[in-house]
Design an enzyme around this catalytic site. Structure first.
Site, PDB file in Angstrom:
ATOM      1  N   HIS A   1       0.866  -1.202   0.200  1.00  0.00           N
ATOM      2  CA  HIS A   1      -0.082  -0.214  -0.214  1.00  0.00           C
ATOM      3  C   HIS A   1       0.892   1.342  -0.067  1.00  0.00           C
ATOM      4  O   HIS A   1       0.596   2.180   0.445  1.00  0.00           O
ATOM      5  CB  HIS A   1      -0.897  -0.316   1.548  1.00  0.00           C
ATOM      6  CG  HIS A   1      -1.956  -1.538   1.115  1.00  0.00           C
ATOM      7  ND1 HIS A   1      -2.440  -1.324   2.670  1.00  0.00           N
ATOM      8  CD2 HIS A   1      -2.113  -1.764   0.598  1.00  0.00           C
ATOM      9  CE1 HIS A   1      -3.440  -2.743   2.302  1.00  0.00           C
ATOM     10  NE2 HIS A   1      -3.105  -3.258   1.016  1.00  0.00           N
TER      11      HIS A   1
HETATM   12  C1  LIG Z   1      -0.507  -7.801  -5.152  1.00  0.00           C
HETATM   13  C2  LIG Z   1      -1.309  -6.093  -4.601  1.00  0.00           C
HETATM   14  C3  LIG Z   1      -2.071  -6.519  -3.229  1.00  0.00           C
HETATM   15  C4  LIG Z   1      -3.012  -5.670  -3.215  1.00  0.00           C
HETATM   16  N1  LIG Z   1      -4.927  -5.926  -2.165  1.00  0.00           N
HETATM   17  C5  LIG Z   1      -5.422  -4.794  -1.780  1.00  0.00           C
HETATM   18  C6  LIG Z   1      -6.570  -4.758  -1.528  1.00  0.00           C
HETATM   19  O1  LIG Z   1      -6.625  -6.013  -1.401  1.00  0.00           O
HETATM   20  N2  LIG Z   1      -6.791  -4.008  -1.230  1.00  0.00           N
HETATM   21  C7  LIG Z   1      -6.956  -2.944  -1.536  1.00  0.00           C
HETATM   22  O2  LIG Z   1      -7.748  -1.905  -0.931  1.00  0.00           O
HETATM   23  N3  LIG Z   1      -5.600  -2.520  -1.487  1.00  0.00           N
HETATM   24  C8  LIG Z   1      -4.839  -3.538  -2.176  1.00  0.00           C
HETATM   25  N4  LIG Z   1      -4.014  -3.454  -2.860  1.00  0.00           N
HETATM   26  C9  LIG Z   1      -3.551  -1.520  -3.096  1.00  0.00           C
HETATM   27  C10 LIG Z   1      -4.169  -1.107  -4.272  1.00  0.00           C
HETATM   28  O3  LIG Z   1      -4.138  -2.288  -5.454  1.00  0.00           O
HETATM   29  C11 LIG Z   1      -3.603   0.451  -4.624  1.00  0.00           C
HETATM   30  O4  LIG Z   1      -3.912   0.954  -3.871  1.00  0.00           O
HETATM   31  C12 LIG Z   1      -4.788   0.983  -5.955  1.00  0.00           C
HETATM   32  O5  LIG Z   1      -4.495   0.086  -6.690  1.00  0.00           O
HETATM   33  C13 LIG Z   1      -3.399   2.272  -5.796  1.00  0.00           C
HETATM   34  O6  LIG Z   1      -4.287   2.743  -7.297  1.00  0.00           O
HETATM   35  P1  LIG Z   1      -3.304   3.608  -7.608  1.00  0.00           P
HETATM   36  O7  LIG Z   1      -4.549   4.652  -9.036  1.00  0.00           O
HETATM   37  O8  LIG Z   1      -2.827   5.175  -6.950  1.00  0.00           O
HETATM   38  O9  LIG Z   1      -2.320   3.206  -9.180  1.00  0.00           O
HETATM   39  P2  LIG Z   1      -2.145   1.705  -9.539  1.00  0.00           P
HETATM   40  O10 LIG Z   1      -4.013   1.416  -9.636  1.00  0.00           O
HETATM   41  O11 LIG Z   1      -1.388   0.938  -9.186  1.00  0.00           O
HETATM   42  O12 LIG Z   1      -2.574   2.491 -11.154  1.00  0.00           O
HETATM   43  C14 LIG Z   1      -0.868   3.165 -11.542  1.00  0.00           C
HETATM   44  C15 LIG Z   1      -1.091   3.241 -13.336  1.00  0.00           C
HETATM   45  O13 LIG Z   1      -0.885   3.303 -13.809  1.00  0.00           O
HETATM   46  C16 LIG Z   1       0.211   2.795 -15.198  1.00  0.00           C
HETATM   47  N5  LIG Z   1       1.466   3.714 -15.316  1.00  0.00           N
HETATM   48  C17 LIG Z   1       2.819   3.801 -13.809  1.00  0.00           C
HETATM   49  N6  LIG Z   1       3.286   5.104 -14.914  1.00  0.00           N
HETATM   50  C18 LIG Z   1       2.553   4.861 -15.747  1.00  0.00           C
HETATM   51  C19 LIG Z   1       3.903   5.108 -16.866  1.00  0.00           C
HETATM   52  N7  LIG Z   1       5.110   5.539 -16.746  1.00  0.00           N
HETATM   53  N8  LIG Z   1       2.915   5.764 -18.691  1.00  0.00           N
HETATM   54  C20 LIG Z   1       1.396   5.135 -18.755  1.00  0.00           C
HETATM   55  N9  LIG Z   1       1.018   4.182 -17.191  1.00  0.00           N
HETATM   56  C21 LIG Z   1       1.367   4.150 -16.343  1.00  0.00           C
HETATM   57  C22 LIG Z   1       0.326   1.556 -14.295  1.00  0.00           C
HETATM   58  O14 LIG Z   1       0.707   0.729 -15.003  1.00  0.00           O
HETATM   59  C23 LIG Z   1      -0.803   1.498 -13.474  1.00  0.00           C
HETATM   60  O15 LIG Z   1      -2.008   0.704 -14.565  1.00  0.00           O
HETATM   61  C24 LIG Z   1      -2.722  -3.726  -3.060  1.00  0.00           C
HETATM   62  C25 LIG Z   1      -2.199  -3.848  -4.282  1.00  0.00           C
HETATM   63  C26 LIG Z   1      -0.905  -4.967  -4.964  1.00  0.00           C
HETATM   64  C27 LIG Z   1       0.439  -4.582  -5.540  1.00  0.00           C
END
Ligand SMILES: Cc1cc2nc3c(=O)[nH]c(=O)nc-3n(C[C@H](O)[C@H](O)[C@H](O)COP(=O)(O)OP(=O)(O)OC[C@H]3O[C@@H](n4cnc5c(N)ncnc54)[C@H](O)[C@@H]3O)c2cc1C
Length: 502
Positions: free
Chosen positions: A440
């Protein structure tokens, strides 16, 4: 620049999908979502248990932390989803908003609990999180950890208790932000570019004019860019664009466009450590007794959305006070009714289960930096030693709770670490040697009202025009439970805010 859209959203992750939906439904103009990874139309994404095989694979960014001083120099794996849906396509789908006090504690205009709650309601109307059905009997029995527990009530970070968690999955299939927000936005005219990694932002004076992809293609944003590449990806793009701590950028050989000393600081995560239990007839595992169930599992899942492969691995857990002193819960436990490997092995050919304990509100902070060799991710685990104190107390209490509770006929003895770790000192040493995180990471582009915070409370990157940040990176402090729902809430609010302003 030949290609232009009104808005560009970088990253089709949990937050980015919600941003795109808000922009489209708010009539903000043309929207392009750029995603580095491939589509999420892949059986292992749909299948809850599929994350076991996706972690470390092609749909994972497979980051690693810098050696952690607090962990005796160990480096940790930092999985992040690299596909449509982002980390929400690789996660366990555990669903928690966090505590009202988490958001009130941010003390930011527009982000108090009463202000964010309607956005959570709207997100939940689309994601429809539900208590897991078909959980293992051990998970169903977790209520026994706390005598006052209402076994059927969902655990909540505000009160001590344990049980089956709620998940954003339906009929045994993942239902992510891509399903709930991005696909409807695409049907309403948004465009999606996959397999396109944003290298850096392009600027015209103080205004962010668009993006440059890794292959050199430039795409212009007429009205603005929303950075939703996650707590690692978003600061990385800014640093590569010359935006960040000036001295650090110069040392990395990058021309400084804007000096933001705090950019990349405040990185933190939920550190955690676990206990393994093992015994015949206990939890799931790769034993001959369960081979028939594993053999039918693919069909069971494909036809009925049930069986071993319909388990999201984590099925439940709870919240409690680490020292058991009657104070508010400060640790969360995740329960997995599978015998996981340890000591570097992915699988153990036995039946059993696993429970961990994570700090809800860690005080330690690390930093993400750009160096000549690329980004360096220092999670800062146990930089503040009181985190280790609380985690050790919580781990010892979890062990007692698990030993004393009656979990029914499937209960098994602890096998790792087992009797070799008894005293508090031994537990501290064991935790330093084995702790990881709950995956996280947050906080690298912290929102704040004060002038040194990289992002303003209305999600603008301070000192620039035309750039909003909307993902887990903007959280000033991590919420007390899992971070997917709060990340989506942030994306949802950003989409609405930007569309309104447009
Ligand atoms: C294995 C795992 C298990 C987890 N389990 C849970 C759970 O059960 N419950 C929960 O609440 N949270 C869980 N989490 C955490 C939760 O999924 C994240 O906190 C949340 O998805 C974050 O969202 P975000 O939009 O900030 O980032 P992300 O969802 O990571 O999205 C970022 C996106 O940007 C893209 N990206 C990055 N750099 C670039 C670039 N240079 N150019 C274009 N695209 C790019 C990535 O590919 C990705 O698709 C887990 C995370 C992981 C990895």
């Amino acid at each position: 620049m030949a290609i232009a859209y009104d808005h560009i959203v970088i990253g089709a992750g949990s937050a980015g999908c919600a941003v795109a939906h808000g922009l489209v439904t708010g009539g903000a103009g043309t929207v392009l979502v750029i995603e580095a990874g491939p589509s999420d139309r892949w059986p292992l994404v749909r299948m809850p248990f599929g994350l076991v095989w996706m972690m470390g694979g092609a749909r994972d960014w497979r980051y690693r932390s810098a050696p952690q001083a607090g962990l005796g120099g160990r480096s940790l794996a930092i999985p992040r989803g690299r596909m449509v849906g982002g980390s929400g396509s690789i996660n366990s789908m555990v669903w928690f908003r966090g505590r009202a006090a988490d958001f009130d504690g941010w003390a930011l205009p527009g982000w108090s609990w009463s202000e964010v709650a309607p956005a959570f309601d709207a997100v939940e109307a689309q994601l429809r999180p539900r208590r897991l059905s078909g959980a293992h009997p051990l998970t169903e029995a977790l209520g026994a950890l706390f005598p006052t527990n209402d076994a059927k009530a969902l655990p909540h970070p505000d009160r001590e208790g344990a049980g089956v968690f709620a998940f954003n999955l339906h009929d045994g299939r993942r239902w992510s932000a891509a399903d709930a927000f991005l696909r409807p936005a695409l049907e309403r005219g948004a465009a999606l570019l996959t397999g396109a990694q944003v290298d850096r932002l392009t600027l015209k004076g103080d205004r962010i004019a668009g993006v440059r992809l890794g292959d050199g293609t430039e795409i212009a944003a007429r009205k603005g860019v929303v950075l939703s590449a996650g707590a690692i990806g978003s600061p990385e793009i800014l640093l590569r664009s010359g935006i960040g701590p000036a001295e650090e950028l110069r040392a990395a050989g990058v021309d400084v466009v804007r000096d933001i000393p705090e950019l990349g600081r405040n990185l933190h995560d939920h550190p955690g450590a676990g206990l393994h239990y093992e015994g015949p007839g206990s939890g799931y595992g790769l034993t001959p007794a369960l081979w028939p169930r594993w053999a039918v599992a693919p069909l069971d899942w494909a036809l009925r959305g049930r069986g071993l492969l319909a388990s999201p691995t984590v099925e439940g857990g709870g919240f409690f006070n680490a020292r058991g002193d009657g104070g508010a819960p400060d640790v969360q436990s995740h329960f997995i009714p599978f015998r996981l490997g340890h000591d570097g092995r992915k699988y153990a050919l036995k039946q059993g289960y696993f429970a961990d304990v994570c700090l809800c509100r860690p005080k330690s902070r690390g930093a993400l930096r750009l160096t000549k060799r690329g980004i360096e991710i220092d999670l800062g685990i146990f930089a503040d030693e009181t985190d280790l104190d609380t985690l050790t107390a919580g781990w010892l209490r979890l062990r007692t709770l698990m030993a004393e509770a009656d979990l029914g006929p499937h209960q098994a003895p602890e096998v790792a670490p087992g009797p070799a770790v008894r005293t508090e000192d031994q537990a501290r040493a064991h935790i330093r040697a084995t702790a990881g995180t709950a995956y996280h990471p947050v906080g690298t582009l912290r929102m704040g009202a004060e002038p040194d915070a990289p992002v303003t409370p209305d999600l603008r990157l301070r000192g620039t025009l035309g750039l909003h940040v909307a993902d887990a990176s903007v959280m000033p402090a991590v919420t007390s439970a899992n971070t997917n729902a709060p990340s989506m809430m942030i994306g949802y609010r950003a989409g609405m805010m930007i569309a309104e302003a447009a």
